[in-house]
Design an enzyme around this catalytic site. Structure first.
Site, mmCIF file in Angstrom:
data_model
loop_
_atom_site.group_PDB
_atom_site.id
_atom_site.type_symbol
_atom_site.label_atom_id
_atom_site.label_comp_id
_atom_site.label_asym_id
_atom_site.label_seq_id
_atom_site.Cartn_x
_atom_site.Cartn_y
_atom_site.Cartn_z
ATOM 1 N N ASP A 161 36.300 29.749 45.110
ATOM 2 C CA ASP A 161 36.073 28.452 45.738
ATOM 3 C C ASP A 161 37.103 27.480 45.168
ATOM 4 O O ASP A 161 36.891 26.851 44.124
ATOM 5 C CB ASP A 161 34.646 27.963 45.449
ATOM 6 N N ASP A 183 33.885 28.081 54.680
ATOM 7 C CA ASP A 183 34.705 26.880 54.533
ATOM 8 C C ASP A 183 35.905 26.995 55.464
ATOM 9 O O ASP A 183 36.509 28.067 55.593
ATOM 10 C CB ASP A 183 35.172 26.762 53.082
ATOM 11 N N ASP A 187 39.660 25.270 52.299
ATOM 12 C CA ASP A 187 39.257 25.456 50.906
ATOM 13 C C ASP A 187 40.123 24.670 49.931
ATOM 14 O O ASP A 187 40.027 24.862 48.722
ATOM 15 C CB ASP A 187 39.308 26.948 50.546
ATOM 16 N N ILE A 197 34.594 22.070 66.253
ATOM 17 C CA ILE A 197 34.723 21.013 67.265
ATOM 18 C C ILE A 197 35.483 19.838 66.651
ATOM 19 O O ILE A 197 34.991 19.206 65.709
ATOM 20 C CB ILE A 197 33.342 20.542 67.763
ATOM 21 N N SER A 244 14.745 38.289 46.076
ATOM 22 C CA SER A 244 15.477 39.428 46.635
ATOM 23 C C SER A 244 15.073 39.717 48.071
ATOM 24 O O SER A 244 15.875 40.239 48.851
ATOM 25 C CB SER A 244 15.261 40.673 45.770
#
Length: 688
Positions: free
Chosen positions: A184, A205, A208, A233, A263
């Site tokens: 990230d 994303d 990034d 959009i 889980s």
């Protein structure tokens, strides 16, 4: 060679890290076997069993079956290379032991992957040998010599202590423990990488390198220059100068979906093809690298946030896909903040990974679904470790206060109750596990006993032959569910409405049986505990039709998710009135009676109503309805042919569709025809 061995074991590192954070919650009981040792024992027994069965099915030598297994594995993560290296180190000993008719339990104890600690019972998956265990083990140890690699395995060294792997180990552990993406760049908690807590877990994303760009946020200046919320959009319509985001999404009430789960919510899944030799082929392990780097979870297929089509033929969709179908402005707005072993006790450790800004982001729907680990553990005596109703109340209130400080106003939170897990033993204990189907030698009762002995069972309380223990576990689960119900009924928050929903397992079973299925088919076949994909999706479908709460807010929420029309403006009241008539209802209080007369007087709508009522057969099975012309024109519904004549001057088709697309329903062809027809004639009257 020793260094090469250590480096290549980076592949199993993903598996070990996944298992260490698996469905069994961590605890500090020193009397328990080491979790890593116990999981290693389970893994050894599974692998040796598969090798033995491959030799049996293909009528080959053990050496050939080991090579066959390695050939099936993909190259990614060095899985194939690691497999061949393991064969090189342990293959000769495994061949000798299996050739002497030693079963997988004996092999793994001989090679010391499984150990019986002093004062602890002997843990075994298969029936004990006819001769005494002590004699059999001594005989096995005489057959093989100590493998050199065992000296390293017994030394207590940690693979993550290697300088070359220390940093990557730390980063992977951090991603798992804190439920944040491994990759990230801009630290906005969204990623362009699919696994390791990437976009399989939360929306992808689209930039990034910019922390202000992420799914679920309100558009920045209507996204004139860039797609700030990653829904695809952005830009400006050159015909009228109106931004596309404003044209298509304004007033459509975009909503995200966030799951706080364990889980089960993450959809923990071990593919049966990985251990069922009769089904094993080159294609069996294609998804293994993805599974390992997702902690053996499949959130992309979960009932709450799954964005891929079902792999088991279930027509129902996840909640996220329902929201997306209702309104494409919701594209990518999902977060699966679930973790293997999560409970109300440890949620505070990773809830900070939730990404929502009170002022910048759209409202969202949060599902709190800690359905197991507050009553489940692998301890030999699981009852004292269960969460008490008082502690649950405190934990959940802490979570809700955190949500209230982070969620935008207008959000919704749904508390899921806990299931009655006695279903597991009642329906599975005498059935054969996938590992035992070939030779009819391993039942789920044996698997449960093996996991309980090693104290790595995901839920000793329910996966036990002790009926009293199973009953006590269900009673505590019911107490905790009642606590959640009490919280939902009595507590109020400023930024969200709070609801409670039972874990409707009996309704799921009934629905599945109506479709010709059997109850045991709703449980993961390998671990014999988790709800499988069918169960998860059916549960979310039942949420949409739940009558648990007969109040206006719940009805609005479920209707909103399902895509039913919400009449919160005069324009939509007209369209809602149209839909209600098509559905065989009256306009009621949604609009003046004159609207109903005007709508019913529309010739094309009368034809639509006649078709809906069954008085006239459908002219076409095409989803767009009746035949409308010749050639390609036949794909266009009749109601569209008159629009060029009736469309008011200055009204663009795109603005009509913008209103209609946010109001779709399962019978989309009917809705679109009605919306286009009525919108083209009447929208200007109400948009002035």
């Amino acid at each position: 060679m020793q260094s090469l061995w250590k480096i290549l074991t980076v592949a199993p590192l993903f598996l070990l890290l996944s298992l260490q954070s698996s469905a069994s919650p961590a605890n500090d009981d020193q009397s328990r076997p080491s979790l890593s040792n116990a999981h290693t024992c389970v893994g050894c027994v599974l692998v040796v069993s598969v090798i033995e069965q491959l030799a049996q099915v293909h009528n080959s030598t053990v050496q050939a079956s080991m090579e066959r297994l390695c050939s099936y594995l993909p190259e990614k993560l060095f899985l194939k290379t690691t497999c061949y290296l393991v064969i090189d180190k342990f293959g000769s000993d495994i061949i000798k032991l299996l050739s002497a008719d030693m079963n997988a339990d004996v092999v793994c104890h001989t090679l010391e992957f499984c150990k019986q600690n002093t004062g602890q019972p002997l843990c075994h998956l298969y029936p004990l040998p006819k001769e005494t265990w002590k004699f059999t083990l001594q005989k096995a140890r005489q057959i093989v010599k100590k493998s050199p690699i065992l000296k390293y395995s017994r030394s207590g060294s940690d693979i993550c202590s290697l300088p070359v792997l220390a940093k990557i180990c730390q980063k992977i552990k951090l991603a798992i423990e804190q439920s944040v993406p491994f990759k990230d760049v801009d630290s906005d908690k969204y990623s362009v990488f699919p696994t390791l807590r990437g976009y399989h877990w939360r929306g992808r994303d689209c930039n990034d390198s910019d922390e202000s760009v992420y799914p679920g946020r309100r558009p920045n200046n209507w996204d004139v220059h860039q797609d700030s919320n990653c829904n695809g959009i952005w830009g400006v319509d050159p015909k009228d100068g109106v931004p596309y985001e404003k044209k298509f999404c304004e007033g459509s009430q975009p909503r995200g979906i966030i799951l706080l789960g364990d889980s089960a919510g993450a959809h923990f899944h071990i593919s049966p093809e990985w251990i069922t030799v009769s089904q094993m082929s080159l294609n069996s392990f294609i998804n293994l690298p993805t599974a390992l780097t997702n902690e053996l979870d499949w959130p992309q297929l979960s009932g709450a946030t799954g964005f891929l089509d079902s792999t088991v033929g279930i027509k129902e969709k996840s909640i996220y896909l329902r929201l997306w179908k209702r309104n494409h402005c919701n594209h990518r707005d999902y977060q699966n903040i679930s973790r293997n072993g999560a409970s109300s006790r440890n949620l505070k450790k990773f809830i900070e990974s939730l990404s929502r800004n009170k002022t910048l982001d759209y409202p969202t729907i949060v599902i709190y679904a800690m359905i197991g680990n507050d009553v489940c553990s692998g301890k030999s005596d699981p009852v004292p470790a269960m969460t008490t109703p008082e502690k649950l109340y405190s934990n959940v209130m802490q979570t809700l206060k955190h949500l209230n400080s982070h969620l935008p106003n207008g959000s919704h939170v749904i508390l899921y109750g806990l299931p009655d897990g006695t279903f597991l033993w009642d329906n599975l204990h005498n059935r054969y596990h996938p590992l035992g189907q070939l030779n009819k030698d391993v039942t789920y009762a044996q698997l449960y006993s093996f996991l309980n002995c090693l104290q790595v069972s995901p839920c000793h309380g329910w996966m036990s032959s002790n009926k009293t223990l199973r009953t006590l576990t269900s009673e505590r689960a019911e107490q905790l569910s009642n606590t959640l119900k009490k919280i939902a009924a009595s507590e109020k928050f400023t930024n969200f409405n709070l609801f409670y929903m039972d874990f409707a397992f009996h309704e799921i079973i009934q629905e599945w049986q109506k479709r010709g299925g059997q109850p045991w088919q709703l449980i993961e076949p390998v671990d014999g505990f988790h709800p499988n994909e069918r169960n998860s999706i059916l549960l979310k479908g039942i949420l949409m039709t739940s009558q648990t709460l007969d109040n206006q807010e719940w009805t609005q929420l479920t209707s909103w998710i399902k895509g039913n029309l919400t009449c919160d403006s005069r324009t939509r009241e007209w369209l809602c009135c149209c839909w209600r008539i098509i559905s065989g209802k009256r306009c009621s209080s949604s609009g003046p009676k004159s609207w109903e007369r005007r709508i019913r007087s529309t010739p094309r709508l009368n034809r639509c109503l006649e078709t809906k009522a069954g008085t006239e057969p459908l002219r076409s099975t095409h989803p767009w309805g009746a035949q409308g012309g010749r050639g390609l024109g036949k794909l266009i519904p009749q109601t569209l042919w008159g629009l060029p004549r009736h469309r008011p001057k200055g009204l663009f088709f795109s603005s009509i569709f913008a209103k209609c697309l946010s109001l779709n329903e399962e019978h989309i062809w009917t809705t679109v025809q009605c919306c286009v027809l009525l919108g083209s004639v009447t929208l200007p009257l109400f948009l002035k």
